[in-house]
Design a protein around this motif. Structure first.
Motif, mmCIF file in Angstrom:
data_model
loop_
_atom_site.group_PDB
_atom_site.id
_atom_site.type_symbol
_atom_site.label_atom_id
_atom_site.label_comp_id
_atom_site.label_asym_id
_atom_site.label_seq_id
_atom_site.Cartn_x
_atom_site.Cartn_y
_atom_site.Cartn_z
ATOM 1 N N ASN A 2 0.584 -1.163 0.048
ATOM 2 C CA ASN A 2 -0.023 -0.164 0.095
ATOM 3 C C ASN A 2 0.790 1.592 -0.032
ATOM 4 O OD1 ASN A 2 -2.377 0.435 -0.311
ATOM 5 N ND2 ASN A 2 -3.121 -0.816 1.585
ATOM 6 N N ASP A 3 1.818 1.674 0.618
ATOM 7 C CA ASP A 3 2.890 2.297 1.422
ATOM 8 C C ASP A 3 3.162 3.042 -0.062
ATOM 9 O OD1 ASP A 3 3.886 1.849 4.451
ATOM 10 O OD2 ASP A 3 2.185 2.716 3.633
ATOM 11 N N TYR A 4 3.798 1.493 -1.231
ATOM 12 C CA TYR A 4 4.676 1.420 -2.641
ATOM 13 C C TYR A 4 3.968 2.255 -3.213
ATOM 14 C CZ TYR A 4 7.433 0.443 -6.438
ATOM 15 O OH TYR A 4 7.448 0.426 -8.326
ATOM 16 N N ASP A 5 2.245 1.715 -3.636
ATOM 17 C CA ASP A 5 1.342 2.340 -4.667
ATOM 18 C C ASP A 5 0.990 4.315 -4.169
ATOM 19 O OD1 ASP A 5 1.497 0.300 -5.811
ATOM 20 O OD2 ASP A 5 -0.368 -0.592 -4.672
ATOM 21 N N GLN A 6 0.937 4.571 -2.615
ATOM 22 C CA GLN A 6 0.856 5.737 -2.910
ATOM 23 C C GLN A 6 2.707 6.325 -2.620
ATOM 24 O OE1 GLN A 6 -0.538 5.873 1.605
ATOM 25 N NE2 GLN A 6 -1.891 4.269 1.491
ATOM 26 N N THR A 7 3.045 5.839 -2.084
ATOM 27 C CA THR A 7 4.504 6.991 -3.142
ATOM 28 C C THR A 7 4.067 7.452 -4.198
ATOM 29 O OG1 THR A 7 5.616 6.150 -0.947
ATOM 30 C CG2 THR A 7 6.493 7.358 -2.850
ATOM 31 N N GLY A 8 4.193 5.921 -5.413
ATOM 32 C CA GLY A 8 4.269 6.396 -6.641
ATOM 33 C C GLY A 8 3.074 7.520 -7.080
ATOM 34 N N ARG A 9 1.953 6.938 -6.403
ATOM 35 C CA ARG A 9 1.221 8.108 -7.171
ATOM 36 C C ARG A 9 1.349 9.609 -6.637
ATOM 37 N NH1 ARG A 9 -2.524 6.371 -4.239
ATOM 38 N NH2 ARG A 9 -3.006 4.291 -5.390
ATOM 39 N N ARG A 10 1.833 9.700 -5.933
ATOM 40 C CA ARG A 10 2.052 11.438 -5.378
ATOM 41 C C ARG A 10 3.316 11.420 -6.325
ATOM 42 N NH1 ARG A 10 1.951 9.439 0.047
ATOM 43 N NH2 ARG A 10 4.555 9.166 0.435
ATOM 44 N N MET A 11 4.535 11.266 -7.148
ATOM 45 C CA MET A 11 5.360 10.768 -7.570
ATOM 46 C C MET A 11 4.561 11.404 -9.253
ATOM 47 S SD MET A 11 8.367 8.489 -7.158
ATOM 48 C CE MET A 11 9.472 9.388 -8.415
ATOM 49 N N VAL A 12 3.839 10.506 -9.913
ATOM 50 C CA VAL A 12 2.969 11.198 -10.128
ATOM 51 C C VAL A 12 2.247 12.441 -10.140
ATOM 52 C CG1 VAL A 12 0.932 10.272 -12.567
ATOM 53 C CG2 VAL A 12 3.160 8.531 -11.460
ATOM 54 N N ASN A 13 1.695 12.503 -9.479
ATOM 55 C CA ASN A 13 0.838 13.090 -9.485
ATOM 56 C C ASN A 13 1.544 14.858 -9.522
ATOM 57 O OD1 ASN A 13 -1.243 12.420 -9.805
ATOM 58 N ND2 ASN A 13 -1.931 12.105 -7.132
ATOM 59 N N ASN A 14 2.761 14.929 -8.587
ATOM 60 C CA ASN A 14 3.802 16.033 -8.982
ATOM 61 C C ASN A 14 4.546 16.556 -9.997
ATOM 62 O OD1 ASN A 14 3.989 16.519 -6.146
ATOM 63 N ND2 ASN A 14 5.329 15.200 -5.764
ATOM 64 N N SER A 15 4.427 15.058 -10.828
ATOM 65 C CA SER A 15 5.050 15.292 -12.373
ATOM 66 C C SER A 15 3.969 15.935 -13.158
ATOM 67 C CB SER A 15 5.732 14.111 -13.168
ATOM 68 O OG SER A 15 5.996 14.105 -14.272
ATOM 69 N N PHE A 16 2.570 15.800 -13.273
ATOM 70 C CA PHE A 16 2.152 15.852 -13.790
ATOM 71 C C PHE A 16 1.583 17.338 -13.111
ATOM 72 C CE2 PHE A 16 -3.068 17.095 -14.010
ATOM 73 C CZ PHE A 16 -3.316 16.746 -15.042
ATOM 74 N N GLY A 17 1.059 17.908 -12.162
ATOM 75 C CA GLY A 17 1.173 19.023 -11.856
ATOM 76 C C GLY A 17 2.512 20.273 -12.808
ATOM 77 N N MET A 18 3.807 19.451 -12.090
ATOM 78 C CA MET A 18 4.890 20.482 -12.657
ATOM 79 C C MET A 18 4.866 20.715 -14.131
ATOM 80 S SD MET A 18 7.753 22.221 -12.718
ATOM 81 C CE MET A 18 8.545 21.551 -10.507
ATOM 82 N N ASN A 19 3.991 19.472 -14.732
ATOM 83 C CA ASN A 19 3.942 19.897 -16.304
ATOM 84 C C ASN A 19 3.054 20.841 -16.861
ATOM 85 O OD1 ASN A 19 5.619 18.111 -17.497
ATOM 86 N ND2 ASN A 19 4.489 16.482 -16.898
ATOM 87 N N LYS A 20 1.965 21.137 -15.986
ATOM 88 C CA LYS A 20 0.991 21.834 -16.345
ATOM 89 C C LYS A 20 1.198 22.937 -15.951
ATOM 90 C CE LYS A 20 -3.439 22.711 -14.240
ATOM 91 N NZ LYS A 20 -4.816 22.571 -13.230
ATOM 92 N N PHE A 21 1.810 23.339 -14.136
ATOM 93 C CA PHE A 21 2.377 24.477 -14.295
ATOM 94 C C PHE A 21 3.150 25.631 -15.279
ATOM 95 C CE2 PHE A 21 5.780 26.688 -12.373
ATOM 96 C CZ PHE A 21 5.588 27.607 -11.596
ATOM 97 N N LEU A 22 4.299 24.327 -15.570
ATOM 98 C CA LEU A 22 5.417 24.589 -16.759
ATOM 99 C C LEU A 22 4.775 25.731 -18.342
ATOM 100 C CD1 LEU A 22 8.252 22.677 -16.188
ATOM 101 C CD2 LEU A 22 8.287 25.012 -15.214
ATOM 102 N N THR A 23 4.093 24.622 -18.347
ATOM 103 C CA THR A 23 2.890 25.309 -19.908
ATOM 104 C C THR A 23 1.867 26.010 -19.613
ATOM 105 O OG1 THR A 23 2.674 22.909 -19.855
ATOM 106 C CG2 THR A 23 0.940 23.792 -21.277
ATOM 107 N N LYS A 24 1.540 26.400 -18.342
ATOM 108 C CA LYS A 24 0.633 27.740 -17.910
ATOM 109 C C LYS A 24 2.181 28.759 -18.334
ATOM 110 C CE LYS A 24 -2.453 27.288 -15.040
ATOM 111 N NZ LYS A 24 -3.433 27.120 -13.482
ATOM 112 N N THR A 25 2.718 28.602 -17.118
ATOM 113 C CA THR A 25 3.815 29.649 -17.374
ATOM 114 C C THR A 25 4.446 30.173 -18.792
ATOM 115 O OG1 THR A 25 4.012 28.771 -15.083
ATOM 116 C CG2 THR A 25 6.204 30.138 -16.273
ATOM 117 N N TYR A 26 4.884 29.045 -19.505
ATOM 118 C CA TYR A 26 5.687 29.547 -20.740
ATOM 119 C C TYR A 26 4.036 29.395 -21.482
ATOM 120 C CZ TYR A 26 9.606 28.261 -18.920
ATOM 121 O OH TYR A 26 11.463 27.861 -18.759
ATOM 122 N N GLY A 27 3.018 29.203 -21.843
ATOM 123 C CA GLY A 27 1.801 29.483 -22.496
ATOM 124 C C GLY A 27 1.130 31.110 -22.085
ATOM 125 N N TRP A 28 1.696 31.252 -20.701
ATOM 126 C CA TRP A 28 1.094 32.687 -21.001
ATOM 127 C C TRP A 28 2.258 33.760 -21.139
ATOM 128 C CZ3 TRP A 28 -1.233 32.182 -14.943
ATOM 129 C CH2 TRP A 28 -2.028 31.186 -15.494
#
Length: 230
Positions: A2-28
């Protein structure tokens, strides 16, 4: 398990969030450059209008005020910050409308294309490199302050060759700053993304990168168009 899955999920979310943030920043950032370009083109090339001395001085004062207000306001009210950022882009376009009167379309296109390629390459380096760019970035900021002082002196001396050298050095400085600021934008999201609204951080980053790009473009324009003014 369970702990492994949760850690992996957080990493995916962080990566997704970073890509979204950078896309927004450079887009604006790209949107602001586009708006400035359109306003500058319409005023300078279509209507052949540029601001006079007094309006330019007033415009520059407002420009500095908007630059400081936008970053500050965006952290508290991202919607208002975005409106100020767009207003800042429009004002910048108006202040630099003389470009389409003073330089040929070919020179403007060469400078813009070169600035764009430079920006994209250095931004990618800043985002992807694992090396900390704080030292070289701080040195570049120090060099920029010194260069501004030298430029003011040269404004009175009016030595063309000296001005050309200043532009070359400025291109190098802003090239470094693009990589440095790109890394700082990424680091800001990692450090403050959970405390400060994402849109506010994106506007702050877009403003910083916009200023880097515009200054790089202006210096390249000075180099390419030194002997080719309309």
């Amino acid at each position: 398990m369970n702990d492994y899955d949760q850690t992996g999920r957080r990493m995916v979310n962080n990566s997704f969030g970073m890509n979204k943030f950078l896309t927004k920043t450079y887009g604006w950032m790209a949107l602001s450059v586009f708006i400035s370009g359109i306003v500058s083109y319409l005023m300078g090339s279509v209507y052949h209008a540029s601001l006079g001395l007094i309006p330019s001085i007033v415009g520059i004062v407002i420009w500095f005020g908007l630059a400081m207000a936008t970053s500050s306001v965006a952290m508290k009210n991202s919607s208002l910050g975005f409106i100020l950022f767009m207003a800042f882009s429009v004002l910048t376009g108006g202040l630099y409308s003389y470009i389409f009167i003073s330089y040929s379309t070919t020179v403007i296109a060469q400078a813009f294309l070169t600035a764009t390629v430079d920006f994209v390459v250095m931004a990618l380096i800043g985002i992807t490199t694992k090396k900390n760019l704080d030292k070289i970035g701080t040195q570049a900021l120090g060099a920029l302050i010194a260069l501004i002082i030298v430029s003011i002196i040269n404004a009175f001396l009016r030595i063309p060759a000296f001005g050309f050298v200043i532009s070359i050095i400025a291109v190098i400085i802003f090239t470094i700053l693009i990589a440095y600021d790109s890394q700082k934008v990424k680091d800001a999201y990692n450090e403050y993304g959970s405390d400060i609204p994402e849109n506010g951080l994106a506007i702050y980053g877009a403003m910083t990168l916009y200023l880097d790009f515009i200054n790089l473009f202006l210096q390249l324009l000075s180099i390419f168009g030194g002997n080719d003014r309309d």
